[in-house]
Design a protein around this motif. Sequence first.
Motif, PDB file in Angstrom:
ATOM      1  N   UNK A  78      39.230  49.613  52.724  1.00  0.00           N
ATOM      2  CA  UNK A  78      40.133  49.199  51.633  1.00  0.00           C
ATOM      3  C   UNK A  78      39.647  49.689  50.264  1.00  0.00           C
ATOM      4  N   UNK A  79      38.340  49.897  50.112  1.00  0.00           N
ATOM      5  CA  UNK A  79      37.857  50.422  48.815  1.00  0.00           C
ATOM      6  C   UNK A  79      38.321  51.857  48.628  1.00  0.00           C
ATOM      7  N   UNK A  80      38.274  52.633  49.715  1.00  0.00           N
ATOM      8  CA  UNK A  80      38.773  54.013  49.626  1.00  0.00           C
ATOM      9  C   UNK A  80      40.272  54.006  49.347  1.00  0.00           C
ATOM     10  N   UNK A  81      40.992  53.121  50.036  1.00  0.00           N
ATOM     11  CA  UNK A  81      42.453  53.040  49.828  1.00  0.00           C
ATOM     12  C   UNK A  81      42.741  52.768  48.352  1.00  0.00           C
ATOM     13  N   UNK A  82      42.030  51.800  47.776  1.00  0.00           N
ATOM     14  CA  UNK A  82      42.276  51.444  46.372  1.00  0.00           C
ATOM     15  C   UNK A  82      41.970  52.636  45.459  1.00  0.00           C
ATOM     16  N   UNK A  83      40.861  53.320  45.721  1.00  0.00           N
ATOM     17  CA  UNK A  83      40.465  54.440  44.852  1.00  0.00           C
ATOM     18  C   UNK A  83      41.473  55.587  44.958  1.00  0.00           C
ATOM     19  N   UNK A  84      41.939  55.854  46.172  1.00  0.00           N
ATOM     20  CA  UNK A  84      42.876  56.971  46.351  1.00  0.00           C
ATOM     21  C   UNK A  84      44.245  56.609  45.776  1.00  0.00           C
ATOM     22  N   UNK A  85      44.640  55.344  45.937  1.00  0.00           N
ATOM     23  CA  UNK A  85      45.948  54.922  45.400  1.00  0.00           C
ATOM     24  C   UNK A  85      45.996  55.057  43.881  1.00  0.00           C
ATOM     25  N   UNK A  86      44.839  54.918  43.220  1.00  0.00           N
ATOM     26  CA  UNK A  86      44.801  55.007  41.753  1.00  0.00           C
ATOM     27  C   UNK A  86      45.186  56.384  41.245  1.00  0.00           C
ATOM     28  N   UNK A  95      50.185  55.681  51.264  1.00  0.00           N
ATOM     29  CA  UNK A  95      48.793  55.432  51.666  1.00  0.00           C
ATOM     30  C   UNK A  95      48.750  54.063  52.339  1.00  0.00           C
ATOM     31  N   UNK A  96      48.494  54.063  53.622  1.00  0.00           N
ATOM     32  CA  UNK A  96      48.575  52.834  54.418  1.00  0.00           C
ATOM     33  C   UNK A  96      47.159  52.327  54.686  1.00  0.00           C
ATOM     34  N   UNK A  97      46.901  51.054  54.401  1.00  0.00           N
ATOM     35  CA  UNK A  97      45.605  50.438  54.688  1.00  0.00           C
ATOM     36  C   UNK A  97      45.648  49.832  56.080  1.00  0.00           C
ATOM     37  N   UNK A  98      44.687  50.190  56.920  1.00  0.00           N
ATOM     38  CA  UNK A  98      44.637  49.552  58.236  1.00  0.00           C
ATOM     39  C   UNK A  98      43.960  50.426  59.267  1.00  0.00           C
ATOM     40  N   UNK A  99      43.866  49.865  60.446  1.00  0.00           N
ATOM     41  CA  UNK A  99      43.266  50.560  61.581  1.00  0.00           C
ATOM     42  C   UNK A  99      44.335  51.450  62.216  1.00  0.00           C
TER      43      UNK A  99
END
Length: 189
Positions: A78-86, A95-99
């Motif tokens: 989720x940290x990568x997701x947040x950084x990439x979404x920015x 950008x989908x967060x999850x397994x």
Amino acid sequence: MRAVPERVTESIRRAGRLAFPASCEDPTGPLLAALAAATPPHARILELGTGAGVGTAWLVSGLTGRTDATVVTVEIDTELVAAVREAGWPPYVEIVAGDAEPLLPELGRFNLIFADAVAGKWTGLDRTISVLAPGGVLVVDDMDPARYPDPEHRATVRRVEQTLAEDPRLASVQLRAGTGITIATRCHQ
Ligand SMILES: C[S@@+](CC[C@H](N)C(=O)[O-])C[C@H]1O[C@@H](n2cnc3c(N)ncnc32)[C@H](O)[C@@H]1O
């Protein structure tokens, strides 16, 4: 030679800031751009494992001038997701967060898939193949077994290679380039 797209350079910088070590390397990135550019109108493109967004940026660079495509990229961290979404992405990037593995059957079918996470590549490969549209192209890198000291992982790489080579739904080729790249296209039957 074409310059590295600005979005890719930004994503490489982001990977540096995040100390993220596993972004795709050449020639995988430019290959993704070339294959994204060749996708049909209203193409759906999937990346398993967003990381710091380098592969996503290469895919988007291949879609320059288009607004009809969809790029879905799935990341468990989720940290990568947040950084990439920015970062600013075109509206067609989701950008989908999850397994990725349990999510795969819910995501629809795709014309191009970059399988670059544990899930959907080293495990659950059949789920990934199942969501390839006819004529759809699957790209898997890190396929050179010699890169891995762990015999178990070398065996996993060989198993994935064999599956992609022998699956009757696929026409596949192994390229001894970069980290080892396999391209498998889903046949129209
Ligand atoms: C090799 S990196 C991806 C690099 C990225 N595709 C690129 O080209 O720059 C693999 C990524 O997959 C993510 N990952 C691992 N297991 C996952 C899972 N089960 N579902 C989704 N992402 C996963 C990791 O957190 C990591 O960011």
